[in-house]
Design an enzyme around this catalytic site. Sequence first.
Site, PDB file in Angstrom:
ATOM      1  N   GLY A 175      29.984  47.118  41.662  1.00  0.00           N
ATOM      2  CA  GLY A 175      28.825  47.746  42.265  1.00  0.00           C
ATOM      3  C   GLY A 175      28.177  46.813  43.267  1.00  0.00           C
ATOM      4  O   GLY A 175      28.594  45.663  43.452  1.00  0.00           O
ATOM      5  N   GLU A 205      31.690  39.678  47.888  1.00  0.00           N
ATOM      6  CA  GLU A 205      32.047  40.793  48.762  1.00  0.00           C
ATOM      7  C   GLU A 205      30.820  41.125  49.623  1.00  0.00           C
ATOM      8  O   GLU A 205      30.772  40.787  50.805  1.00  0.00           O
ATOM      9  CB  GLU A 205      32.484  42.007  47.944  1.00  0.00           C
ATOM     10  CG  GLU A 205      32.845  43.220  48.784  1.00  0.00           C
ATOM     11  CD  GLU A 205      33.001  44.493  47.953  1.00  0.00           C
ATOM     12  OE1 GLU A 205      33.647  45.431  48.448  1.00  0.00           O
ATOM     13  OE2 GLU A 205      32.463  44.555  46.819  1.00  0.00           O
TER      14      GLU A 205
END
Length: 347
Positions: A175, A205
């Site tokens: 998430g 990320e």
Amino acid sequence: MSIESYVRAIPKAELHVHLEGAIQPSTVFTLAERNHVELPAHDEIALRRLFTYRDFDHFIEIFLMAIRCLKTAEDYELIVYEFGAEMARHNVRYAEVTFTPSTHHRFGISQDAYFSGLQRGRSRVHADFGVTINWIFNIVRRWSDAGLTEPMADYATRVAIEGKDDGVVALGLAGSEKGAPPERFGRWFEQARTAGLHSVPHAGEMAGPESIRGALHTLGAERIAHGVRAIEDARLVEYLVKERIPLDITPTSNVRLGVYPNYETHPLPQLYAAGANINVSTDDPPLFNTTPSDELLLLVTRFNLDVTAIDQVVLNAVRSSFLSETQRSNLETSCQEELAMLKAVHL
């Protein structure tokens, strides 16, 4: 012959792929019709047009659209079986597949329904295609209702531990990283590791090196899902190289979600040159219009690496897997033998 034919023929392992993001668009329509779910598109072409993402949150909206179409154990069995068939088409011999149980729980699906479907699909995939699947059960790091974070982390960790004798090998964390650093989830990963599960959180990320450091030092990460933004911190790269911490890199996903604007700016070649233990995977293959073979081909076509790098990245994935030591050794030996044989045929 050609490098492309070689890459498509070689044995592979896939370590970073989400089951829910691997459902083919045609199957989404089948499931929606079966379960009377209305979709925001009326045919497969229109559905694929939705796979252009404004940002990470928009991607999650599309990701959840497919999950809402799943209702029964048979639905889960179907998506696992189709996933296994697709992996077999690309000669993937082993896959560690991420699944997010708390999202299905929130949509009213019982643990028995989804898990029995997963297991039936997994067994059929091995019997029919020779593809071995193990599971990484994920914690969702950020909910729109912040009050759900802790109870859903409790749930995901519990069912992961309950499944550890039935193919669940690790606890993950996924998430949006924004506002949800790894440190917040330390106690759940400690529970999972104490119970014998591995640790493989997403980090580096949508957030930078600090997220990777948190995953390593607080969550005891044995592999990092993504990890590409380690390149922003030379000392962190040195640490990852020294400790041989694997990075499960998904180049097309990184470009499609705007982590990097294009392949030319992606740091994979720099991480490889530094000696990082990298492997490449698909993340959510139909959502990013990619395959395991396509991701490996990028090493040559976009990153200017060679066949030696392809072989190294393939073997890195096998060696970084959470198979038992004997299974891992046997798979590595068979892969090395096949790589040598296929070079003689294709190159």
